[in-house]
Design an enzyme around this catalytic site. Sequence first.
Site, PDB file in Angstrom:
ATOM      1  CG  ASP A 237      14.073  31.502  -2.758  1.00  0.00           C
ATOM      2  OD1 ASP A 237      13.952  32.531  -3.511  1.00  0.00           O
ATOM      3  OD2 ASP A 237      13.204  30.475  -2.893  1.00  0.00           O
TER       4      ASP A 237
ATOM      5  CD  GLU B 222       8.411  26.199  14.691  1.00  0.00           C
ATOM      6  OE1 GLU B 222       9.512  26.117  14.298  1.00  0.00           O
ATOM      7  OE2 GLU B 222       8.134  27.072  15.672  1.00  0.00           O
TER       8      GLU B 222
ATOM      9  CB  SER C 210       1.365  23.520  -3.543  1.00  0.00           C
ATOM     10  OG  SER C 210       0.614  24.151  -4.214  1.00  0.00           O
ATOM     11  N   GLY C 211       4.442  24.227  -4.410  1.00  0.00           N
ATOM     12  CA  GLY C 211       4.972  24.959  -5.349  1.00  0.00           C
ATOM     13  C   GLY C 211       5.704  23.921  -6.442  1.00  0.00           C
TER      14      GLY C 211
ATOM     15  CE  LYS D 279       9.953  21.935   0.571  1.00  0.00           C
ATOM     16  NZ  LYS D 279      11.113  22.780   0.653  1.00  0.00           N
TER      17      LYS D 279
ATOM     18  CB  VAL E 200       3.743  22.382   2.909  1.00  0.00           C
ATOM     19  CG1 VAL E 200       4.035  22.531   4.352  1.00  0.00           C
ATOM     20  CG2 VAL E 200       5.152  22.922   2.240  1.00  0.00           C
TER      21      VAL E 200
ATOM     22  CB  VAL F  78       4.449  28.546  10.722  1.00  0.00           C
ATOM     23  CG1 VAL F  78       5.501  28.800  11.449  1.00  0.00           C
ATOM     24  CG2 VAL F  78       4.769  28.143   9.156  1.00  0.00           C
TER      25      VAL F  78
ATOM     26  CG  PHE G 210       8.521  22.254  -2.957  1.00  0.00           C
ATOM     27  CD1 PHE G 210       7.813  21.505  -2.219  1.00  0.00           C
ATOM     28  CD2 PHE G 210       8.448  23.607  -3.157  1.00  0.00           C
ATOM     29  CE1 PHE G 210       6.888  22.406  -1.431  1.00  0.00           C
ATOM     30  CE2 PHE G 210       7.463  24.355  -2.395  1.00  0.00           C
ATOM     31  CZ  PHE G 210       6.574  23.604  -1.408  1.00  0.00           C
TER      32      PHE G 210
ATOM     33  CG  LEU H  10      -0.495  23.520   5.962  1.00  0.00           C
ATOM     34  CD1 LEU H  10       0.612  23.401   7.041  1.00  0.00           C
ATOM     35  CD2 LEU H  10      -1.662  24.293   6.635  1.00  0.00           C
TER      36      LEU H  10
HETATM   37  C1  PIT Z   1       4.493  25.319   7.636  1.00  0.00           C
HETATM   38  C2  PIT Z   1       3.426  25.819   7.216  1.00  0.00           C
HETATM   39  C3  PIT Z   1       3.764  26.240   5.668  1.00  0.00           C
HETATM   40  C4  PIT Z   1       4.778  26.098   5.049  1.00  0.00           C
HETATM   41  C5  PIT Z   1       5.898  25.474   5.447  1.00  0.00           C
HETATM   42  C6  PIT Z   1       5.720  25.190   6.962  1.00  0.00           C
HETATM   43  C7  PIT Z   1       7.050  25.357   4.884  1.00  0.00           C
HETATM   44  C8  PIT Z   1       8.353  25.444   5.797  1.00  0.00           C
HETATM   45  C9  PIT Z   1       9.570  24.992   5.053  1.00  0.00           C
HETATM   46  C10 PIT Z   1       9.758  24.778   3.626  1.00  0.00           C
HETATM   47  C11 PIT Z   1      11.069  24.542   3.391  1.00  0.00           C
HETATM   48  C12 PIT Z   1      12.097  24.361   4.360  1.00  0.00           C
HETATM   49  C13 PIT Z   1      11.795  24.588   5.697  1.00  0.00           C
HETATM   50  C14 PIT Z   1      10.428  24.978   5.854  1.00  0.00           C
HETATM   51  O1  PIT Z   1      13.266  24.084   3.816  1.00  0.00           O
HETATM   52  O2  PIT Z   1       2.770  26.718   4.957  1.00  0.00           O
HETATM   53  O3  PIT Z   1       4.149  24.985   8.779  1.00  0.00           O
HETATM   54  O4  PIT Z   1      11.363  24.351   2.002  1.00  0.00           O
END
Ligand code: PIT
Length: 194
Positions: free
Chosen positions: A139, A94, A21-22, A42, A27, A96, A24, A19
């Site tokens: 951030d 969750e 990436s970074g 993640k 995801v 999104v 870290f 979904l």
């Molecule tokens: C999703 C879809 C998406 C990215 C994320 C969730 C990321 C969520 C996220 C990342 C974090 C964090 C809390 C939530 O601390 O494309 O459902 O680093």
Amino acid sequence: MAVFKPENVEDFYEIGDVLGSGHFGQVRKVRELATGTYWAGKFLKIRKNSCSRLGLERSCVEREVEVLQTVQHPNIVALKDVFESRAELVLILEIVTGGELFDFIAEKENLLESEAIEFMKQILEGLGFLHSKNIAHFDLKPENIMLSDKLSPNPNIKLIDFGLAHRFHQGEEFRSTSGTPQYIGLAGVEFGGS
Ligand code: PIT
């Protein structure tokens, strides 16, 4: 301290598409085997020793998890579980699916004042809740403001990425040079509390 499940995430979830990436890690969309429910996983690489430059310090992820466990709010992405293996931590979050608020607005021909008000209201509700728990996100930027789904004409705001978030204690002074370079404005803050 946050409790991480020592089991293998793949015994409980089917791992799907990326979904996002970074630096870290990634995801990915994951499907809970027991219920068929979709979540976002993640995947974070953890540093094996403090000399290594690869991966994250485990204590940083612990802090992120502790923040997420403290903030249950409709405008903040929810954390369900955390799995830990030898070299990896997996946060089950969750899902999104609405993408970034920025892209949603850019794709629209126009944005009504009433829609802008609703988005701002939800962003500030999420942020206000964080601040009521003495937590700063540190951030907040367009990439970290997401929409719950693509189908609804009025999707909900979900704040994500608490990797730099910090919970303040009374009188604590905080200095940091971290954050996304374009958005760094204030290097030091002192938290007075109430
Ligand atoms: C999703 C879809 C998406 C990215 C994320 C969730 C990321 C969520 C996220 C990342 C974090 C964090 C809390 C939530 O601390 O494309 O459902 O680093």
